[in-house]
Design a protein around this motif. Structure first.
Motif, PDB file in Angstrom:
ATOM      1  N   PHE A  13     127.234  38.454 -14.018  1.00 36.73           N
ATOM      2  CA  PHE A  13     128.292  39.019 -13.178  1.00 36.73           C
ATOM      3  C   PHE A  13     128.260  40.548 -13.230  1.00 36.73           C
ATOM      4  CE2 PHE A  13     132.775  40.151 -12.315  1.00 36.73           C
ATOM      5  CZ  PHE A  13     132.842  39.635 -11.035  1.00 36.73           C
ATOM      6  N   ARG A  14     127.887  41.115 -14.389  1.00 37.62           N
ATOM      7  CA  ARG A  14     127.756  42.571 -14.495  1.00 37.62           C
ATOM      8  C   ARG A  14     126.639  43.089 -13.591  1.00 37.62           C
ATOM      9  NH1 ARG A  14     128.268  43.698 -20.995  1.00 37.62           N
ATOM     10  NH2 ARG A  14     130.078  42.390 -21.294  1.00 37.62           N
ATOM     11  N   VAL A  15     125.551  42.315 -13.488  1.00 33.00           N
ATOM     12  CA  VAL A  15     124.463  42.703 -12.592  1.00 33.00           C
ATOM     13  C   VAL A  15     124.974  42.767 -11.153  1.00 33.00           C
ATOM     14  CG1 VAL A  15     122.251  41.964 -11.618  1.00 33.00           C
ATOM     15  CG2 VAL A  15     122.626  41.828 -14.076  1.00 33.00           C
ATOM     16  N   TRP A  16     125.712  41.745 -10.743  1.00 31.67           N
ATOM     17  CA  TRP A  16     126.232  41.723  -9.368  1.00 31.67           C
ATOM     18  C   TRP A  16     127.265  42.820  -9.139  1.00 31.67           C
ATOM     19  CZ3 TRP A  16     123.599  40.004  -5.659  1.00 31.67           C
ATOM     20  CH2 TRP A  16     122.739  38.932  -5.843  1.00 31.67           C
ATOM     21  N   LEU A  17     128.075  43.126 -10.148  1.00 30.63           N
ATOM     22  CA  LEU A  17     129.017  44.249 -10.022  1.00 30.63           C
ATOM     23  C   LEU A  17     128.270  45.566  -9.831  1.00 30.63           C
ATOM     24  CD1 LEU A  17     131.817  43.605 -12.680  1.00 30.63           C
ATOM     25  CD2 LEU A  17     132.073  43.742 -10.218  1.00 30.63           C
ATOM     26  N   TRP A  18     127.190  45.751 -10.610  1.00 27.25           N
ATOM     27  CA  TRP A  18     126.418  46.983 -10.493  1.00 27.25           C
ATOM     28  C   TRP A  18     125.763  47.084  -9.122  1.00 27.25           C
ATOM     29  CZ3 TRP A  18     121.471  48.645  -9.659  1.00 27.25           C
ATOM     30  CH2 TRP A  18     121.238  49.986  -9.937  1.00 27.25           C
ATOM     31  N   ILE A  19     125.183  45.977  -8.648  1.00 31.28           N
ATOM     32  CA  ILE A  19     124.545  45.983  -7.329  1.00 31.28           C
ATOM     33  C   ILE A  19     125.577  46.246  -6.243  1.00 31.28           C
ATOM     34  CG2 ILE A  19     123.402  44.502  -5.629  1.00 31.28           C
ATOM     35  CD1 ILE A  19     121.874  43.247  -7.974  1.00 31.28           C
ATOM     36  N   ALA A  20     126.756  45.639  -6.340  1.00 28.63           N
ATOM     37  CA  ALA A  20     127.810  45.868  -5.352  1.00 28.63           C
ATOM     38  C   ALA A  20     128.239  47.333  -5.332  1.00 28.63           C
ATOM     39  CB  ALA A  20     129.015  44.972  -5.653  1.00 28.63           C
ATOM     40  N   GLY A  21     128.313  47.956  -6.499  1.00 31.65           N
ATOM     41  CA  GLY A  21     128.648  49.378  -6.552  1.00 31.65           C
ATOM     42  C   GLY A  21     127.578  50.245  -5.923  1.00 31.65           C
ATOM     43  N   LEU A 107     124.065  57.682  -7.074  1.00 31.30           N
ATOM     44  CA  LEU A 107     123.256  56.568  -7.560  1.00 31.30           C
ATOM     45  C   LEU A 107     122.658  56.857  -8.929  1.00 31.30           C
ATOM     46  CD1 LEU A 107     121.515  55.279  -4.341  1.00 31.30           C
ATOM     47  CD2 LEU A 107     123.247  54.137  -5.713  1.00 31.30           C
ATOM     48  N   VAL A 108     122.280  58.091  -9.169  1.00 33.27           N
ATOM     49  CA  VAL A 108     121.773  58.447 -10.502  1.00 33.27           C
ATOM     50  C   VAL A 108     122.897  58.304 -11.531  1.00 33.27           C
ATOM     51  CG1 VAL A 108     120.947  60.382 -11.901  1.00 33.27           C
ATOM     52  CG2 VAL A 108     119.886  59.890  -9.705  1.00 33.27           C
ATOM     53  N   ALA A 109     124.090  58.727 -11.167  1.00 33.34           N
ATOM     54  CA  ALA A 109     125.227  58.559 -12.076  1.00 33.34           C
ATOM     55  C   ALA A 109     125.559  57.078 -12.251  1.00 33.34           C
ATOM     56  CB  ALA A 109     126.440  59.314 -11.539  1.00 33.34           C
ATOM     57  N   TRP A 110     125.430  56.299 -11.197  1.00 31.20           N
ATOM     58  CA  TRP A 110     125.720  54.869 -11.264  1.00 31.20           C
ATOM     59  C   TRP A 110     124.715  54.156 -12.164  1.00 31.20           C
ATOM     60  CZ3 TRP A 110     129.859  52.278 -10.730  1.00 31.20           C
ATOM     61  CH2 TRP A 110     129.866  50.923 -10.474  1.00 31.20           C
ATOM     62  N   LEU A 111     123.494  54.695 -12.263  1.00 30.13           N
ATOM     63  CA  LEU A 111     122.476  54.122 -13.128  1.00 30.13           C
ATOM     64  C   LEU A 111     122.900  54.179 -14.598  1.00 30.13           C
ATOM     65  CD1 LEU A 111     119.664  52.875 -12.954  1.00 30.13           C
ATOM     66  CD2 LEU A 111     118.732  55.161 -13.268  1.00 30.13           C
ATOM     67  N   ILE A 112     123.699  55.157 -14.956  1.00 27.24           N
ATOM     68  CA  ILE A 112     124.203  55.258 -16.333  1.00 27.24           C
ATOM     69  C   ILE A 112     125.035  54.024 -16.668  1.00 27.24           C
ATOM     70  CG2 ILE A 112     125.658  56.628 -17.895  1.00 27.24           C
ATOM     71  CD1 ILE A 112     122.987  57.962 -17.134  1.00 27.24           C
ATOM     72  N   PHE A 113     125.772  53.492 -15.690  1.00 29.60           N
ATOM     73  CA  PHE A 113     126.563  52.285 -15.920  1.00 29.60           C
ATOM     74  C   PHE A 113     125.668  51.083 -16.230  1.00 29.60           C
ATOM     75  CE2 PHE A 113     129.598  54.854 -13.628  1.00 29.60           C
ATOM     76  CZ  PHE A 113     130.771  54.602 -14.313  1.00 29.60           C
ATOM     77  N   TRP A 114     124.489  51.040 -15.587  1.00 35.80           N
ATOM     78  CA  TRP A 114     123.557  49.942 -15.857  1.00 35.80           C
ATOM     79  C   TRP A 114     123.192  49.912 -17.337  1.00 35.80           C
ATOM     80  CZ3 TRP A 114     121.545  45.719 -13.640  1.00 35.80           C
ATOM     81  CH2 TRP A 114     120.436  45.153 -14.229  1.00 35.80           C
ATOM     82  N   PHE A 115     122.846  51.060 -17.886  1.00 42.01           N
ATOM     83  CA  PHE A 115     122.428  51.119 -19.280  1.00 42.01           C
ATOM     84  C   PHE A 115     123.615  50.906 -20.219  1.00 42.01           C
ATOM     85  CE2 PHE A 115     119.171  53.864 -17.216  1.00 42.01           C
ATOM     86  CZ  PHE A 115     118.135  52.957 -17.348  1.00 42.01           C
ATOM     87  N   ARG A 129     119.603  35.042 -14.403  1.00 44.64           N
ATOM     88  CA  ARG A 129     120.799  34.297 -13.971  1.00 44.64           C
ATOM     89  C   ARG A 129     121.383  34.847 -12.682  1.00 44.64           C
ATOM     90  NH1 ARG A 129     123.590  33.807 -19.860  1.00 44.64           N
ATOM     91  NH2 ARG A 129     122.205  32.216 -20.677  1.00 44.64           N
ATOM     92  N   ALA A 130     121.341  36.151 -12.508  1.00 45.14           N
ATOM     93  CA  ALA A 130     121.942  36.758 -11.324  1.00 45.14           C
ATOM     94  C   ALA A 130     121.141  36.470 -10.059  1.00 45.14           C
ATOM     95  CB  ALA A 130     122.072  38.262 -11.515  1.00 45.14           C
ATOM     96  N   PHE A 131     119.817  36.394 -10.195  1.00 49.34           N
ATOM     97  CA  PHE A 131     118.975  36.204  -9.016  1.00 49.34           C
ATOM     98  C   PHE A 131     118.436  34.777  -8.909  1.00 49.34           C
ATOM     99  CE2 PHE A 131     118.572  40.839  -9.733  1.00 49.34           C
ATOM    100  CZ  PHE A 131     119.151  41.234  -8.551  1.00 49.34           C
ATOM    101  N   PHE A 132     119.119  33.817  -9.523  1.00 48.33           N
ATOM    102  CA  PHE A 132     118.668  32.436  -9.477  1.00 48.33           C
ATOM    103  C   PHE A 132     118.512  31.889  -8.056  1.00 48.33           C
ATOM    104  CE2 PHE A 132     119.116  27.831  -9.750  1.00 48.33           C
ATOM    105  CZ  PHE A 132     118.071  27.557 -10.610  1.00 48.33           C
ATOM    106  N   PRO A 133     119.350  32.266  -7.092  1.00 52.66           N
ATOM    107  CA  PRO A 133     119.158  31.734  -5.723  1.00 52.66           C
ATOM    108  C   PRO A 133     117.810  32.104  -5.095  1.00 52.66           C
ATOM    109  CG  PRO A 133     121.355  32.616  -5.942  1.00 52.66           C
ATOM    110  CD  PRO A 133     120.614  32.978  -7.193  1.00 52.66           C
ATOM    111  N   LEU A 134     117.102  33.068  -5.623  1.00 50.93           N
ATOM    112  CA  LEU A 134     115.791  33.427  -5.073  1.00 50.93           C
ATOM    113  C   LEU A 134     114.757  32.323  -5.277  1.00 50.93           C
ATOM    114  CD1 LEU A 134     115.483  37.201  -6.046  1.00 50.93           C
ATOM    115  CD2 LEU A 134     116.039  36.226  -3.820  1.00 50.93           C
ATOM    116  N   VAL A 135     115.023  31.393  -6.180  1.00 46.97           N
ATOM    117  CA  VAL A 135     114.125  30.260  -6.400  1.00 46.97           C
ATOM    118  C   VAL A 135     114.008  29.437  -5.121  1.00 46.97           C
ATOM    119  CG1 VAL A 135     113.871  28.100  -7.699  1.00 46.97           C
ATOM    120  CG2 VAL A 135     114.535  30.172  -8.865  1.00 46.97           C
ATOM    121  N   TRP A 136     115.084  29.344  -4.372  1.00 48.96           N
ATOM    122  CA  TRP A 136     115.083  28.556  -3.138  1.00 48.96           C
ATOM    123  C   TRP A 136     114.152  29.143  -2.079  1.00 48.96           C
ATOM    124  CZ3 TRP A 136     121.013  29.100  -3.383  1.00 48.96           C
ATOM    125  CH2 TRP A 136     121.516  28.304  -4.400  1.00 48.96           C
TER     126      TRP A 136
END
Length: 192
Positions: A13-21, A107-115, A129-136
């Motif tokens: 869910f954190r991955v999806w939050l980061w991508i949404a941001g 975006l560079v500042a947002w990258l700090i949140f990723w780490f 887990r975040a990209f599991f739908p790509l299996v389809w």
């Protein structure tokens, strides 16, 4: 669950939050709203990890300058100084340069949140887990998650690496891993 009363957010869910941001920062078209969002994200990034943000900012300084030159002088429009039309940037170009520069900075500042949100050992699992739908769609998910985690780990290592290349003639030795190739050449020559 950790401490009593604390809520643990799953890594996927954190991955999806980061991508949404990141997508939200790219979707903003209003200069004033993007300026406010950039100010907030940069302030938070400085509060989280100032040293890493400054290192990443130093690495993109030439890219920011090229954005200003490219958009400022290459975009048609009304010149800032009317009697030097060929040499002056345009108002429209500078507005676009500021808009794209703010996006890059945010975006560079947002990258700090990723780490900060995802520790390095948890990244491949969270990405899987975040990209599991790509299996389809036939994407080999294990490879995708590991490669993306390695790219992000390399980016983190690049942000931590010192920038000490002072002379282009020492580029091959610097690329091989010497932090300060020019200094080691001077020491070997007996100059210092």
């Amino acid at each position: 669950m950790g401490r009593a009363g604390s809520v643990r957010i799953p890594y996927a869910f954190r991955v999806w939050l980061w991508i949404a941001g990141a997508v939200a920062l790219q979707a903003v078209t209003s200069l004033s709203l993007l300026s406010l969002a950039t100010l907030v994200v940069v302030g938070a990034a400085i509060a989280i990890d100032r040293a890493r943000f400054v290192r990443l900012l130093r690495r993109i300084r030439w890219l920011l300058l090229s954005i200003v030159i490219l958009f400022g002088w290459m975009t048609p429009g009304t010149a800032i100084v009317p009697f030097w039309v060929g040499l002056m940037p345009t108002f429209e170009g500078l507005e676009l340069a500021v808009l794209h520069g703010l996006r890059l900075l945010a975006l560079v500042a947002w990258l700090i949140f990723w780490f900060a949100w995802l520790p390095i050992p948890e990244q491949p699992t969270a990405l899987y887990r975040a990209f599991f739908p790509l299996v389809w769609f036939g994407v080999p998910l294990e490879r995708f998650a590991v490669r993306l985690a390695l790219i992000l780990d390399g980016l983190d290592a690049l942000a931590k690496a010192p920038v000490r290349l002072r002379d282009w003639r020492h580029l091959p030795r610097w690329l091989e891993g010497e932090d300060d190739a020019a200094e080691s050449c001077r020491q070997k020559a007996g100059l210092r």
